[in-house]
Motif scaffolding. Structure first.
Motif, PDB file in Angstrom:
ATOM      1  N   GLY A 289     -35.137  36.912  -3.403  1.00  0.00           N
ATOM      2  CA  GLY A 289     -36.069  37.368  -2.369  1.00  0.00           C
ATOM      3  C   GLY A 289     -36.705  36.202  -1.634  1.00  0.00           C
ATOM      4  N   ASN A 290     -36.735  36.305  -0.311  1.00  0.00           N
ATOM      5  CA  ASN A 290     -37.245  35.201   0.499  1.00  0.00           C
ATOM      6  C   ASN A 290     -38.124  35.773   1.609  1.00  0.00           C
ATOM      7  OD1 ASN A 290     -37.595  33.047   2.320  1.00  0.00           O
ATOM      8  ND2 ASN A 290     -35.640  32.127   1.728  1.00  0.00           N
ATOM      9  N   MET A 291     -39.434  35.820   1.364  1.00  0.00           N
ATOM     10  CA  MET A 291     -40.353  36.406   2.333  1.00  0.00           C
ATOM     11  C   MET A 291     -40.492  35.543   3.597  1.00  0.00           C
ATOM     12  SD  MET A 291     -41.162  39.288   1.103  1.00  0.00           S
ATOM     13  CE  MET A 291     -42.528  39.811   2.113  1.00  0.00           C
ATOM     14  N   LYS A 292     -40.292  34.242   3.434  1.00  0.00           N
ATOM     15  CA  LYS A 292     -40.350  33.356   4.602  1.00  0.00           C
ATOM     16  C   LYS A 292     -39.219  33.687   5.567  1.00  0.00           C
ATOM     17  CE  LYS A 292     -40.408  28.488   5.998  1.00  0.00           C
ATOM     18  NZ  LYS A 292     -40.314  27.075   5.537  1.00  0.00           N
ATOM     19  N   LEU A 293     -38.021  33.895   4.992  1.00  0.00           N
ATOM     20  CA  LEU A 293     -36.867  34.258   5.814  1.00  0.00           C
ATOM     21  C   LEU A 293     -37.070  35.647   6.414  1.00  0.00           C
ATOM     22  CD1 LEU A 293     -34.047  33.556   6.821  1.00  0.00           C
ATOM     23  CD2 LEU A 293     -33.112  34.490   4.693  1.00  0.00           C
ATOM     24  N   ALA A 294     -37.658  36.539   5.638  1.00  0.00           N
ATOM     25  CA  ALA A 294     -37.944  37.890   6.135  1.00  0.00           C
ATOM     26  C   ALA A 294     -38.861  37.815   7.347  1.00  0.00           C
ATOM     27  CB  ALA A 294     -38.589  38.726   5.038  1.00  0.00           C
ATOM     28  N   MET A 295     -39.896  36.981   7.251  1.00  0.00           N
ATOM     29  CA  MET A 295     -40.837  36.846   8.361  1.00  0.00           C
ATOM     30  C   MET A 295     -40.143  36.325   9.620  1.00  0.00           C
ATOM     31  SD  MET A 295     -44.567  35.026   8.464  1.00  0.00           S
ATOM     32  CE  MET A 295     -45.361  36.473   7.783  1.00  0.00           C
ATOM     33  N   GLU A 296     -39.204  35.402   9.439  1.00  0.00           N
ATOM     34  CA  GLU A 296     -38.467  34.859  10.588  1.00  0.00           C
ATOM     35  C   GLU A 296     -37.699  35.970  11.304  1.00  0.00           C
ATOM     36  OE1 GLU A 296     -35.995  31.698   9.205  1.00  0.00           O
ATOM     37  OE2 GLU A 296     -37.692  30.416   8.608  1.00  0.00           O
ATOM     38  N   TRP A 297     -37.082  36.849  10.505  1.00  0.00           N
ATOM     39  CA  TRP A 297     -36.324  37.943  11.105  1.00  0.00           C
ATOM     40  C   TRP A 297     -37.252  38.960  11.782  1.00  0.00           C
ATOM     41  CZ3 TRP A 297     -31.495  38.371  12.495  1.00  0.00           C
ATOM     42  CH2 TRP A 297     -30.527  37.579  11.881  1.00  0.00           C
TER      43      TRP A 297
ATOM     44  N   GLN B 237     -34.099  45.438   9.360  1.00  0.00           N
ATOM     45  CA  GLN B 237     -33.441  45.781   8.107  1.00  0.00           C
ATOM     46  C   GLN B 237     -32.998  44.524   7.355  1.00  0.00           C
ATOM     47  OE1 GLN B 237     -33.232  48.817   6.658  1.00  0.00           O
ATOM     48  NE2 GLN B 237     -34.501  49.495   8.363  1.00  0.00           N
ATOM     49  N   ILE B 238     -32.523  43.534   8.095  1.00  0.00           N
ATOM     50  CA  ILE B 238     -32.130  42.267   7.469  1.00  0.00           C
ATOM     51  C   ILE B 238     -33.361  41.623   6.832  1.00  0.00           C
ATOM     52  CG2 ILE B 238     -31.335  39.907   7.928  1.00  0.00           C
ATOM     53  CD1 ILE B 238     -29.560  41.109  10.154  1.00  0.00           C
ATOM     54  N   ALA B 239     -34.478  41.672   7.548  1.00  0.00           N
ATOM     55  CA  ALA B 239     -35.732  41.113   7.034  1.00  0.00           C
ATOM     56  C   ALA B 239     -36.116  41.788   5.721  1.00  0.00           C
ATOM     57  CB  ALA B 239     -36.839  41.286   8.070  1.00  0.00           C
ATOM     58  N   TYR B 240     -36.006  43.109   5.696  1.00  0.00           N
ATOM     59  CA  TYR B 240     -36.362  43.872   4.491  1.00  0.00           C
ATOM     60  C   TYR B 240     -35.448  43.512   3.316  1.00  0.00           C
ATOM     61  CZ  TYR B 240     -37.113  47.855   1.374  1.00  0.00           C
ATOM     62  OH  TYR B 240     -37.379  48.638   0.281  1.00  0.00           O
ATOM     63  N   ILE B 241     -34.137  43.475   3.596  1.00  0.00           N
ATOM     64  CA  ILE B 241     -33.163  43.169   2.542  1.00  0.00           C
ATOM     65  C   ILE B 241     -33.369  41.759   1.996  1.00  0.00           C
ATOM     66  CG2 ILE B 241     -30.703  42.755   2.089  1.00  0.00           C
ATOM     67  CD1 ILE B 241     -30.098  45.037   4.073  1.00  0.00           C
ATOM     68  N   LYS B 242     -33.551  40.798   2.904  1.00  0.00           N
ATOM     69  CA  LYS B 242     -33.714  39.407   2.485  1.00  0.00           C
ATOM     70  C   LYS B 242     -35.066  39.192   1.810  1.00  0.00           C
ATOM     71  CE  LYS B 242     -29.863  37.434   3.646  1.00  0.00           C
ATOM     72  NZ  LYS B 242     -28.989  36.887   2.587  1.00  0.00           N
ATOM     73  N   GLY B 243     -36.071  39.938   2.265  1.00  0.00           N
ATOM     74  CA  GLY B 243     -37.410  39.768   1.704  1.00  0.00           C
ATOM     75  C   GLY B 243     -37.478  40.078   0.227  1.00  0.00           C
ATOM     76  N   ILE B 244     -36.773  41.132  -0.197  1.00  0.00           N
ATOM     77  CA  ILE B 244     -36.815  41.514  -1.612  1.00  0.00           C
ATOM     78  C   ILE B 244     -35.494  41.253  -2.339  1.00  0.00           C
ATOM     79  CG2 ILE B 244     -38.612  43.226  -1.246  1.00  0.00           C
ATOM     80  CD1 ILE B 244     -36.566  45.402  -1.211  1.00  0.00           C
TER      81      ILE B 244
END
Length: 299
Positions: free
Chosen positions: A197-205, A183-190
């Motif tokens: 929005g940070n898809m790189k950070l989302a991928m890390e999560w 969920q953190i990945a999803y929230i941070k991704g968009i």
């Protein structure tokens, strides 16, 4: 009667304090002893349940529960909630969870929240569900933290607030909850929480969650590599993540592997293998795979 000297007064006070300390220590020891005895009974009950001696196990849980053991109360609540070894009875389950909650038991509070939210054994009451989750979350229950965050995320049971949702997801993730990490990945991704929005950070999560054997995270990583979401398209990486998720019986991953074989993405095109994976996912109940299987089979 002669007045008590100042020295004797000090002595009397000392004696009184000493006696009080002994009495309080005695009560404390009795309390600890009772907890230890209940824990032993609880462990015996768990072993009996593991050995499938269910009647004896329930008897032991009840023995400890009548003495106020919250873990046994929760165990009995779960037994009646799931109905695997007794007839399912949500009302009884609710009663046991309520008793456990009265002992400030986090699991008891969390389970009460689930029942009030679902309406099992009672009427749906989102306010009570929220309050129960909050009590459990304050006691450090990871699942309650996740459920509370989900309420803020969806606006169902609490006013929608992505920042508040993030706060509770982070608390839950800190305790190793891989679903919270997703969920953190999803929230941070968009950038739902107001951040960029940070898809790189989302991928890390997602990778953190995948390391904890979370199949949803594995499938999402596969999708990101396949569809080039925040990362350079890489069919081989996508296939790798789908295979990892397949080992955890992810229907979506199995269906996607079928698509890759059908189209030759990252693997050599193989219609026979595509059909095999579609059928495997379809047999597990995946409707998308069922449609692909029927389509490909009739071509």
């Amino acid at each position: 009667m002669e007045n008590i000297s100042h020295k004797n007064k000090k002595l009397y006070i000392f004696i009184i304090i000493t006696v009080l300390i002994i009495i309080i220590s005695g009560y404390s020891w009795i309390g600890k002893s009772a907890i230890q005895k209940n824990y032993i009974i609880f462990q015996e009950a768990q072993q009996l349940e593991k050995n499938k001696e269910y009647s004896k196990a329930i008897g032991k849980y009840e023995e400890a529960a009548t003495k106020g053991d919250p873990a046994s109360l929760v165990a009995l609540g779960n037994i009646y909630y799931y109905g695997k070894i007794v007839s399912q009875d949500y009302t009884k389950a609710l009663g046991y969870f309520e008793k456990a909650a009265k002992h400030k038991n986090a699991e008891g509070y969390k389970n009460l929240g689930v029942m009030h939210q679902s309406g099992f054994g009672t009427t749906v009451n989102l306010k009570k569900a929220y309050d129960s989750y909050l009590m459990a979350a304050k006691l450090g229950n990871s699942e309650a933290e996740f459920n509370l965050a989900s309420m803020y995320m969806s606006g169902f049971g609490a006013s929608q607030d992505f920042k508040e949702a993030m706060k509770w997801f982070e608390k839950s993730a800190a305790q190793g909850n891989s679903n919270a990490m997703c969920q953190i990945a999803y929230i941070k991704g968009i950038g739902l929480d107001g951040s960029k929005g940070n898809m790189k950070l989302a991928m890390e999560w997602y990778k953190k969650a995948a390391e904890l054997k979370n199949s949803e995270a594995m499938v999402t990583l596969g999708n990101m590599y396949w569809m080039s979401y925040g990362v350079k398209q890489d069919y081989n990486e996508a296939f790798k993540w789908y295979k990892k998720a397949e080992s955890l019986d992810s229907q979506e991953a199995i269906c996607n592997i079928g698509l890759m074989y059908e189209n030759g993405f990252g693997v050599e095109k193989n219609i026979s293998k595509a059909l095999s994976f579609y059928k495997k996912a379809a047999d597990m109940g995946d409707s998308v795979a069922q449609n692909h299987y029927m389509r490909l089979k009739t071509q």
